[in-house]
Design a protein around this motif. Structure first.
Motif, PDB file in Angstrom:
ATOM      1  N   THR A   1      -1.212  -1.367  -9.381  1.00  0.00           N
ATOM      2  CA  THR A   1       0.076  -0.697  -9.549  1.00  0.00           C
ATOM      3  C   THR A   1       0.791  -0.758  -8.203  1.00  0.00           C
ATOM      4  O   THR A   1       0.169  -1.024  -7.171  1.00  0.00           O
ATOM      5  CB  THR A   1      -0.091   0.785  -9.958  1.00  0.00           C
ATOM      6  OG1 THR A   1      -0.808   1.465  -8.929  1.00  0.00           O
ATOM      7  CG2 THR A   1      -0.811   0.917 -11.288  1.00  0.00           C
ATOM      8  N   GLN A   2       2.091  -0.523  -8.214  1.00  0.00           N
ATOM      9  CA  GLN A   2       2.852  -0.550  -6.965  1.00  0.00           C
ATOM     10  C   GLN A   2       2.574   0.658  -6.083  1.00  0.00           C
ATOM     11  O   GLN A   2       2.664   0.567  -4.864  1.00  0.00           O
ATOM     12  CB  GLN A   2       4.355  -0.648  -7.264  1.00  0.00           C
ATOM     13  CG  GLN A   2       4.762  -1.973  -7.856  1.00  0.00           C
ATOM     14  CD  GLN A   2       4.402  -3.134  -6.950  1.00  0.00           C
ATOM     15  OE1 GLN A   2       4.724  -3.138  -5.769  1.00  0.00           O
ATOM     16  NE2 GLN A   2       3.714  -4.119  -7.496  1.00  0.00           N
ATOM     17  N   TRP A   3       2.240   1.786  -6.660  1.00  0.00           N
ATOM     18  CA  TRP A   3       2.065   3.029  -5.905  1.00  0.00           C
ATOM     19  C   TRP A   3       0.658   3.236  -5.358  1.00  0.00           C
ATOM     20  O   TRP A   3       0.429   4.126  -4.557  1.00  0.00           O
ATOM     21  CB  TRP A   3       2.444   4.223  -6.785  1.00  0.00           C
ATOM     22  CG  TRP A   3       1.759   4.216  -8.122  1.00  0.00           C
ATOM     23  CD1 TRP A   3       2.271   3.754  -9.299  1.00  0.00           C
ATOM     24  CD2 TRP A   3       0.440   4.678  -8.420  1.00  0.00           C
ATOM     25  NE1 TRP A   3       1.355   3.897 -10.312  1.00  0.00           N
ATOM     26  CE2 TRP A   3       0.216   4.465  -9.796  1.00  0.00           C
ATOM     27  CE3 TRP A   3      -0.583   5.246  -7.665  1.00  0.00           C
ATOM     28  CZ2 TRP A   3      -0.980   4.794 -10.430  1.00  0.00           C
ATOM     29  CZ3 TRP A   3      -1.772   5.578  -8.298  1.00  0.00           C
ATOM     30  CH2 TRP A   3      -1.964   5.352  -9.658  1.00  0.00           C
TER      31      TRP A   3
ATOM     32  N   GLN B   1      -2.538  -1.662  -2.144  1.00  0.00           N
ATOM     33  CA  GLN B   1      -1.815  -2.121  -0.967  1.00  0.00           C
ATOM     34  C   GLN B   1      -2.781  -2.629   0.103  1.00  0.00           C
ATOM     35  O   GLN B   1      -2.531  -3.643   0.736  1.00  0.00           O
ATOM     36  CB  GLN B   1      -0.929  -1.009  -0.396  1.00  0.00           C
ATOM     37  CG  GLN B   1      -0.062  -1.453   0.760  1.00  0.00           C
ATOM     38  CD  GLN B   1       0.855  -2.625   0.404  1.00  0.00           C
ATOM     39  OE1 GLN B   1       1.385  -2.720  -0.699  1.00  0.00           O
ATOM     40  NE2 GLN B   1       1.021  -3.539   1.350  1.00  0.00           N
TER      41      GLN B   1
ATOM     42  N   ASP C   1       0.704  -6.236 -12.521  1.00  0.00           N
ATOM     43  CA  ASP C   1       1.066  -4.826 -12.409  1.00  0.00           C
ATOM     44  C   ASP C   1       0.818  -4.246 -13.792  1.00  0.00           C
ATOM     45  O   ASP C   1       1.551  -4.535 -14.742  1.00  0.00           O
ATOM     46  CB  ASP C   1       2.532  -4.662 -12.008  1.00  0.00           C
ATOM     47  CG  ASP C   1       2.926  -3.208 -11.792  1.00  0.00           C
ATOM     48  OD1 ASP C   1       2.379  -2.322 -12.500  1.00  0.00           O
ATOM     49  OD2 ASP C   1       3.771  -2.950 -10.932  1.00  0.00           O
TER      50      ASP C   1
END
Length: 111
Positions: free
Chosen positions: A43-45, A50, A67
């Motif tokens: 996911t991006q969050w 990351q 995603d």
């Protein structure tokens, strides 16, 4: 002596569990549809997603990312892999749930 043998056997099973599990129940080979050796369900969050992206950039590792909140196909594959959080990484046919830098590098360097 029996306790010692049980402990040694337990250590061997724990260290080789991934290979034993994959022998009886191999994970789906979703990575075969991509040229990259690594597929990430993320996911991006997610801060660990990351960290994985940063490691791949640092080491020049090409990867394909789904995603799971935006890709229906990615979410479907994620569910079939036993979804329990993000990231889930497919590396050389192995399923890695979560992010562990040393494990990721070890799996990438296996082949």
């Amino acid at each position: 002596m029996k306790k010692f043998l049980v402990v040694v056997l337990a250590i061997i099973v724990i260290n080789e569990w991934r290979d034993i599990r994959n022998l009886f129940s191999p994970p789906p080979d979703f990575a075969a549809a991509h040229e990259e050796r690594v597929v990430m369900y993320a996911t991006q969050w997610c801060p660990f997603c990351q960290k994985a992206r940063e490691l791949f950039a640092e080491k020049g590792i090409s990867y394909y990312e789904y995603d799971i909140e935006k890709s229906e196909e990615g979410n479907t594959q994620y569910q079939r892999l036993g979804a329990s959080g993000v990231p889930i990484l497919l590396i050389n046919g192995e399923v890695l749930k979560g992010f562990n830098r040393s494990t990721v590098l070890a799996l990438i360097n296996e082949k």
